[in-house]
Every structure is written in structure tokens, then in C-alpha cells.
Design a protein around this motif. Structure first.
Motif, PDB file in Angstrom:
ATOM      1  N   GLN A  68      20.244  68.620  61.121  1.00  0.00           N
ATOM      2  CA  GLN A  68      19.111  68.032  60.411  1.00  0.00           C
ATOM      3  C   GLN A  68      19.146  66.513  60.552  1.00  0.00           C
ATOM      4  OE1 GLN A  68      16.602  69.631  58.909  1.00  0.00           O
ATOM      5  NE2 GLN A  68      17.468  71.567  59.543  1.00  0.00           N
ATOM      6  N   THR A  69      18.028  65.926  60.925  1.00  0.00           N
ATOM      7  CA  THR A  69      17.903  64.479  61.012  1.00  0.00           C
ATOM      8  C   THR A  69      17.155  64.004  59.774  1.00  0.00           C
ATOM      9  OG1 THR A  69      17.808  64.607  63.411  1.00  0.00           O
ATOM     10  CG2 THR A  69      17.013  62.584  62.408  1.00  0.00           C
ATOM     11  N   ALA A  70      17.696  63.027  59.106  1.00  0.00           N
ATOM     12  CA  ALA A  70      17.087  62.512  57.881  1.00  0.00           C
ATOM     13  C   ALA A  70      15.862  61.676  58.212  1.00  0.00           C
ATOM     14  CB  ALA A  70      18.102  61.666  57.115  1.00  0.00           C
ATOM     15  N   PHE A  71      14.942  61.599  57.263  1.00  0.00           N
ATOM     16  CA  PHE A  71      13.781  60.732  57.430  1.00  0.00           C
ATOM     17  C   PHE A  71      14.231  59.284  57.423  1.00  0.00           C
ATOM     18  CE2 PHE A  71      11.197  64.386  56.230  1.00  0.00           C
ATOM     19  CZ  PHE A  71      10.129  64.228  57.091  1.00  0.00           C
ATOM     20  N   CYS A  72      13.528  58.463  58.188  1.00  0.00           N
ATOM     21  CA  CYS A  72      13.826  57.032  58.234  1.00  0.00           C
ATOM     22  C   CYS A  72      13.574  56.430  56.859  1.00  0.00           C
ATOM     23  CB  CYS A  72      12.927  56.327  59.251  1.00  0.00           C
ATOM     24  SG  CYS A  72      13.172  56.859  60.961  1.00  0.00           S
TER      25      CYS A  72
ATOM     26  N   THR B   1      21.505  55.089  63.727  1.00  0.00           N
ATOM     27  CA  THR B   1      21.363  56.524  63.961  1.00  0.00           C
ATOM     28  C   THR B   1      19.889  56.873  64.113  1.00  0.00           C
ATOM     29  OG1 THR B   1      21.230  57.003  61.591  1.00  0.00           O
ATOM     30  CG2 THR B   1      23.427  57.091  62.601  1.00  0.00           C
ATOM     31  N   SER B   2      19.645  57.998  64.744  1.00  0.00           N
ATOM     32  CA  SER B   2      18.274  58.491  64.855  1.00  0.00           C
ATOM     33  C   SER B   2      17.789  58.900  63.473  1.00  0.00           C
ATOM     34  CB  SER B   2      18.215  59.704  65.788  1.00  0.00           C
ATOM     35  OG  SER B   2      18.549  59.334  67.094  1.00  0.00           O
ATOM     36  N   CYS B   3      16.494  58.755  63.274  1.00  0.00           N
ATOM     37  CA  CYS B   3      15.899  59.191  62.022  1.00  0.00           C
ATOM     38  C   CYS B   3      14.486  59.684  62.325  1.00  0.00           C
ATOM     39  CB  CYS B   3      15.902  58.078  60.977  1.00  0.00           C
ATOM     40  SG  CYS B   3      15.061  56.559  61.467  1.00  0.00           S
ATOM     41  N   GLU B   4      13.904  60.354  61.372  1.00  0.00           N
ATOM     42  CA  GLU B   4      12.619  60.994  61.576  1.00  0.00           C
ATOM     43  C   GLU B   4      11.506  60.190  60.916  1.00  0.00           C
ATOM     44  OE1 GLU B   4      10.966  65.528  60.967  1.00  0.00           O
ATOM     45  OE2 GLU B   4      13.114  65.134  60.983  1.00  0.00           O
ATOM     46  N   ILE B   5      10.414  59.990  61.658  1.00  0.00           N
ATOM     47  CA  ILE B   5       9.238  59.313  61.110  1.00  0.00           C
ATOM     48  C   ILE B   5       8.056  60.268  61.191  1.00  0.00           C
ATOM     49  CG2 ILE B   5      10.021  57.013  61.763  1.00  0.00           C
ATOM     50  CD1 ILE B   5       7.789  57.231  63.974  1.00  0.00           C
ATOM     51  N   VAL B   6       6.931  59.850  60.637  1.00  0.00           N
ATOM     52  CA  VAL B   6       5.732  60.660  60.668  1.00  0.00           C
ATOM     53  C   VAL B   6       4.691  59.949  61.524  1.00  0.00           C
ATOM     54  CG1 VAL B   6       3.939  61.780  59.297  1.00  0.00           C
ATOM     55  CG2 VAL B   6       6.251  61.550  58.369  1.00  0.00           C
ATOM     56  N   LEU B   7       4.311  60.586  62.629  1.00  0.00           N
ATOM     57  CA  LEU B   7       3.233  60.063  63.467  1.00  0.00           C
ATOM     58  C   LEU B   7       1.907  60.470  62.854  1.00  0.00           C
ATOM     59  CD1 LEU B   7       4.571  61.048  67.013  1.00  0.00           C
ATOM     60  CD2 LEU B   7       4.794  58.850  65.865  1.00  0.00           C
ATOM     61  N   GLY B   8       0.858  59.797  63.220  1.00  0.00           N
ATOM     62  CA  GLY B   8      -0.475  60.150  62.720  1.00  0.00           C
ATOM     63  C   GLY B   8      -1.062  59.039  61.885  1.00  0.00           C
ATOM     64  N   ASN B   9      -1.908  59.405  60.955  1.00  0.00           N
ATOM     65  CA  ASN B   9      -2.630  58.433  60.135  1.00  0.00           C
ATOM     66  C   ASN B   9      -1.767  57.979  58.960  1.00  0.00           C
ATOM     67  OD1 ASN B   9      -4.779  58.751  61.848  1.00  0.00           O
ATOM     68  ND2 ASN B   9      -5.728  60.336  60.618  1.00  0.00           N
ATOM     69  N   THR B  10      -0.672  57.286  59.271  1.00  0.00           N
ATOM     70  CA  THR B  10       0.262  56.836  58.233  1.00  0.00           C
ATOM     71  C   THR B  10       0.224  55.319  58.067  1.00  0.00           C
ATOM     72  OG1 THR B  10       2.001  56.954  59.905  1.00  0.00           O
ATOM     73  CG2 THR B  10       1.834  58.816  58.402  1.00  0.00           C
ATOM     74  N   ILE B  11      -0.834  54.677  58.548  1.00  0.00           N
ATOM     75  CA  ILE B  11      -1.030  53.243  58.354  1.00  0.00           C
ATOM     76  C   ILE B  11      -1.983  53.056  57.179  1.00  0.00           C
ATOM     77  CG2 ILE B  11      -1.912  51.102  59.369  1.00  0.00           C
ATOM     78  CD1 ILE B  11       0.599  52.078  60.727  1.00  0.00           C
TER      79      ILE B  11
ATOM     80  N   ASN C  12       6.035  65.139  62.707  1.00  0.00           N
ATOM     81  CA  ASN C  12       7.347  64.515  62.567  1.00  0.00           C
ATOM     82  C   ASN C  12       7.897  64.213  63.949  1.00  0.00           C
ATOM     83  OD1 ASN C  12       6.956  64.937  59.893  1.00  0.00           O
ATOM     84  ND2 ASN C  12       8.610  66.378  59.619  1.00  0.00           N
ATOM     85  N   PHE C  13       8.561  63.067  64.075  1.00  0.00           N
ATOM     86  CA  PHE C  13       9.076  62.604  65.365  1.00  0.00           C
ATOM     87  C   PHE C  13      10.418  61.940  65.142  1.00  0.00           C
ATOM     88  CE2 PHE C  13       9.263  59.128  68.567  1.00  0.00           C
ATOM     89  CZ  PHE C  13       9.302  59.907  69.707  1.00  0.00           C
ATOM     90  N   ILE C  14      11.405  62.282  65.967  1.00  0.00           N
ATOM     91  CA  ILE C  14      12.729  61.679  65.850  1.00  0.00           C
ATOM     92  C   ILE C  14      12.738  60.374  66.635  1.00  0.00           C
ATOM     93  CG2 ILE C  14      15.182  61.946  66.347  1.00  0.00           C
ATOM     94  CD1 ILE C  14      14.817  64.936  65.773  1.00  0.00           C
ATOM     95  N   LEU C  15      13.044  59.293  65.935  1.00  0.00           N
ATOM     96  CA  LEU C  15      13.047  57.950  66.502  1.00  0.00           C
ATOM     97  C   LEU C  15      14.494  57.505  66.703  1.00  0.00           C
ATOM     98  CD1 LEU C  15      10.947  55.748  67.250  1.00  0.00           C
ATOM     99  CD2 LEU C  15      11.277  54.794  64.977  1.00  0.00           C
ATOM    100  N   ALA C  16      14.887  57.355  67.960  1.00  0.00           N
ATOM    101  CA  ALA C  16      16.257  56.950  68.295  1.00  0.00           C
ATOM    102  C   ALA C  16      16.481  55.482  67.918  1.00  0.00           C
ATOM    103  CB  ALA C  16      16.494  57.159  69.790  1.00  0.00           C
TER     104      ALA C  16
END
Length: 187
Positions: free
Chosen positions: A44-48, A78-88, A109-113
Motif C-alpha cells: 500500500q502506498t500512502a497518499f501524499c 518515498t513514492s506517494c499517491e495523489i489524485v489526478l483530475g479536477n483537484t485544482i 489515483n496516481f503514484i508519484l515517485a
């Protein structure tokens, strides 16, 4: 009678032992106990969190328009997870600024290295066509999810992003916002 009961219990124990051996030998990995490197296939990768991210805005004018690239970078180790899309999201005080999302896409959801970036873009007029005078309005853009909230910092010397808006409340200034994407947005 006691001998019969003890014999039945002994046969039952032997039967369970044979059945257990059969089940274990046929339905389990015989090498699993010998392999010390057995690990889960997808940890499991945690959210950023906000302290793992940095956001910047690079605005450039072109023929009466301002296009600004919003870049979100994983500054953590570490890598963490972000949310792509209309999050601005946008924050401003003017009542005559309107925001418009260019695309309404489903969040993903997208894993950001570490060191990796994702992008968004905003557009607004450099000098709106107003019947009234033009006033400068400060504006702020945020990456906002349930897990994190982070302001995008302008690269401009003032440290603030300014939108030229009409002073009349009836004359609207439109700000277009693109969803966060894995690749830079070019328009």
C-alpha cells in the motif's frame, strides 16, 4: 465401553491428521516456509501529505492572454499517491471572476515517485475587454483533496499571482482551469 470410545477418538485423531496432511500437501506452496523473501505483491502506498509536495506556477503572457502552468512535485523521499483530475481549486475575493473547468474528468489515483511531477494549466485574459476600468485582483490556486491541501507558489518576483479584472461587478473575467495530468498541458 471405555475402550470403544477411546478407539473411536484415536481413529478420529488419525483421520484428522491424515486429512490435514493431504490438504496441506495439495493446496499450499511447499516452498513458502523456506522462502525468506516472500513479500506482498502490491504494498500500500500512502497518499501524499502536504509536506511531501511542492507546487509552483509559471505564468507567461501571449497576445492578451495569460497561460500559467501549475506543477506539483513530490519532494519527499518515498513514492506517494495523489489524485489526478479536477483537484485544482481557486481562491479570490473579486465577485466578478468566474472559474471554468476545461474538462470534467473522473478523478484517478496516481503514484508519484520522488522528484516526479504532474501538471495543470490555467488561462485568463491579460487585459479583459471592459466598459469599466481594470483592477488588479490577487488570486491563489491550490491542489486540494481530502488528504492534502497545497498552494501553488508563483515564480513571479512579487510572490503573488495577479489577474486583471473589470472593476464593474457586472463584467465577468473567466479563468479556465485544466485537470491535473501526468503530462504537461499545451494549448
Amino acid at each position: 465401553m471405555k475402550k470403544i470410545i477411546l478407539t473411536i477418538i484415536l481413529i478420529a485423531i488419525m483421520g484428522f491428521t491424515v486429512a490435514n496432511y493431504y490438504l496441506i500437501s495439495h493446496f499450499s506452496n511447499p516452498h513458502a516456509a523456506l522462502s525468506p523473501s516472500a513479500t506482498p505483491t502490491s504494498p500500500q502506498t500512502a497518499f501524499c501529505q502536504s509536506n511531501q509536495l511542492s507546487g509552483k506556477i509559471d505564468a507567461q503572457g501571449a497576445a492578451g492572454n495569460i497561460y500559467a502552468t501549475l506543477t506539483l512535485t513530490n519532494t519527499g523521499k518515498t513514492s506517494c499517491e495523489i489524485v489526478l483530475g479536477n483537484t485544482i481549486t481557486v481562491l479570490f475575493n473579486a465577485r466578478n471572476i468566474i472559474t471554468h473547468y476545461e474538462q470534467n474528468i473522473q478523478e484517478e489515483n496516481f503514484i508519484l515517485a520522488p522528484g516526479a511531477k504532474v501538471y495543470s494549466q490555467v488561462h485568463y485574459p491579460n487585459g479583459p475587454q471592459c466598459q469599466s476600468t481594470i483592477i488588479q485582483q490577487p488570486i491563489a490556486f491550490f491542489y486540494k483533496t481530502d488528504q492534502a491541501s497545497l498552494a501553488f507558489k508563483p515564480t513571479e518576483p512579487t510572490g503573488k499571482l495577479i489577474v486583471q479584472a473589470c472593476s464593474s461587478q457586472s463584467e465577468k473575467t473567466m479563468i479556465d482551469i485544466w485537470p491535473i495530468s501526468k503530462t504537461p498541458i499545451t494549448q
